[in-house]
Every structure is written in structure tokens, then in C-alpha cells.
Write a protein that holds these residues in place. Structure first.
Motif, short mmCIF file in Angstrom:
data_model
loop_
_atom_site.label_atom_id
_atom_site.label_comp_id
_atom_site.label_asym_id
_atom_site.label_seq_id
_atom_site.Cartn_x
_atom_site.Cartn_y
_atom_site.Cartn_z
N GLY A 1 52.96 43.52 50.24
CA GLY A 1 52.62 44.46 49.18
C GLY A 1 51.71 45.60 49.59
O GLY A 1 51.35 46.42 48.76
N ALA A 2 51.35 45.67 50.87
CA ALA A 2 50.46 46.75 51.31
C ALA A 2 51.10 48.12 51.06
O ALA A 2 50.41 49.06 50.65
CB ALA A 2 50.11 46.59 52.79
N ASP A 3 52.39 48.20 51.28
CA ASP A 3 53.08 49.48 51.05
C ASP A 3 53.00 49.90 49.58
O ASP A 3 52.81 51.07 49.27
CB ASP A 3 54.53 49.41 51.51
N GLU A 4 53.13 48.94 48.68
CA GLU A 4 53.01 49.25 47.25
C GLU A 4 51.62 49.77 46.93
O GLU A 4 51.46 50.76 46.23
CB GLU A 4 53.30 48.01 46.40
N VAL A 5 50.62 49.08 47.43
CA VAL A 5 49.23 49.50 47.19
C VAL A 5 49.01 50.92 47.72
O VAL A 5 48.38 51.75 47.06
CB VAL A 5 48.22 48.52 47.83
N LEU A 6 49.52 51.20 48.91
CA LEU A 6 49.34 52.53 49.51
C LEU A 6 50.04 53.62 48.69
O LEU A 6 49.45 54.67 48.42
CB LEU A 6 49.85 52.54 50.95
N VAL A 7 51.25 53.36 48.27
CA VAL A 7 52.00 54.37 47.51
C VAL A 7 51.36 54.58 46.14
O VAL A 7 51.10 55.71 45.73
CB VAL A 7 53.49 53.96 47.36
N TYR A 8 51.06 53.50 45.43
CA TYR A 8 50.49 53.64 44.09
C TYR A 8 49.08 54.24 44.16
O TYR A 8 48.71 55.05 43.31
CB TYR A 8 50.47 52.30 43.36
N GLY A 9 48.32 53.83 45.15
CA GLY A 9 46.98 54.39 45.32
C GLY A 9 47.03 55.88 45.60
O GLY A 9 46.23 56.67 45.07
#
Length: 172
Positions: A52-60
Motif C-alpha cells: 500500500g505504499a504506492d497508494e499512500v504516496l499517490v493520495y498524499g
């Protein structure tokens, strides 16, 4: 203790909000860089995988961009081409700025309104992200908050511009 005039109080409040927002944006960006580095180290070393790191990076990043856009609108430092404004007289430049403010206000309000409608729809169906199951209302709310903030700031700038224009006209 003397009561502070409303204008000074609002000015201090604005500076405080801008300072806190700037600090939050800076810390958010640092946090995203740290997540990205930790994810890269874990992935390429084979030690761990950050689901989920990619999700956190995109949403952040979406939140950072949209909150930063509010500050850019406040400073009128957003991307623009001001060749026409520079070629105009002072009065013409002021009139053009008023037109830009009106178009920005209309556009940002339009986008915020439709974004809110979209958020309501995805909230009703309970859509979540794939890896971390983050409610999709969270990243999509950034669009609403950003454009509503831009509309609010632009409305205040428009009122200030009109006030300056009419106070100069009254003195002339």
C-alpha cells in the motif's frame, strides 16, 4: 486590554493558518519522501515489502498539491501568462485581474460542487482502495477541499480588489 480591530485579527488569523498549512505541507512532503525511500530500500533489498505504499504516496501527493494550490491562489503565484496584463494600463490591468478572479471563482466553484456530488456517490457505495482499503472519499475529498479553498480565497481577493478599485475611484 484593548480590543483588536477586526481587520487586524483576521490578518493575524490568516497568517497563522497560512503558516500552519505551510508547515503541514512541508512535513507531509518529508513524510512521503521517507515512505518512498523505505519502500524502495525494502523492495530492492528483499528485506520487506510495504503493502500500500504506492497508494499512500499517490493520495498524499494529491492532498499536498490541492492544499498547495490554495496557497498559490492566495499569493496569485499559480501558473499564468501575464504578457497582456503587463501591456495594459494600470486600470486595464486591474480590470483584467477582476476578470481573471471572476473566471477562477466560477471555475473553482463549479469543480468543487461537482466534486462534492461525486464524493457523495462514492460514499454511498462504500468504494475503497485496493491495497489498504482506504475509503475513496479520502483522496477524492482533496479535490473538493482544494477547489473550495481556491474559490474562497479568490472570492476574498476579488472583494479586496473591488474595494481598492472603488476606494481609488472615490478619491479621484
Amino acid at each position: 486590554m484593548t480590543a483588536m480591530p477586526t481587520a487586524r485579527l483576521l490578518d493575524r488569523l490568516e497568517r497563522l493558518v497560512v503558516r500552519w498549512l505551510s508547515v503541514a505541507l512541508g512535513l507531509g512532503l518529508i513524510l512521503l519522501v521517507l515512505v518512498n525511500v523505505a519502500n524502495a530500500v525494502g523492495r530492492y533489498s528483499g528485506w520487506y515489502a510495504m503493502t500500500g505504499a504506492d497508494e499512500v504516496l499517490v493520495y498524499g501527493m494529491i492532498w499536498i498539491v490541492m492544499l498547495g494550490a490554495i496557497l498559490a491562489a492566495r499569493e496569485r503565484s499559480h501558473l499564468s501568462i501575464n504578457l497582456l496584463q503587463q501591456a495594459l494600463s494600470v486600470r486595464g490591468g486591474q480590470a483584467l485581474q477582476l476578470l481573471i478572479d471572476l473566471v477562477t471563482l466560477f471555475s473553482a466553484t463549479f469543480i468543487a460542487y461537482h466534486s462534492l456530488n461525486f464524493i457523495e456517490r462514492i460514499a454511498m457505495i462504500g468504494q475503497t482502495s485496493m491495497a489498504l482499503r482506504i475509503p475513496m472519499v479520502v483522496p477524492h475529498s482533496a479535490i473538493f477541499v482544494g477547489f473550495a479553498g481556491i474559490a474562497f480565497v479568490t472570492a476574498l481577493l476579488l472583494l479586496a480588489d473591488l474595494s481598492r478599485l472603488f476606494s481609488r475611484s472615490a478619491r479621484s
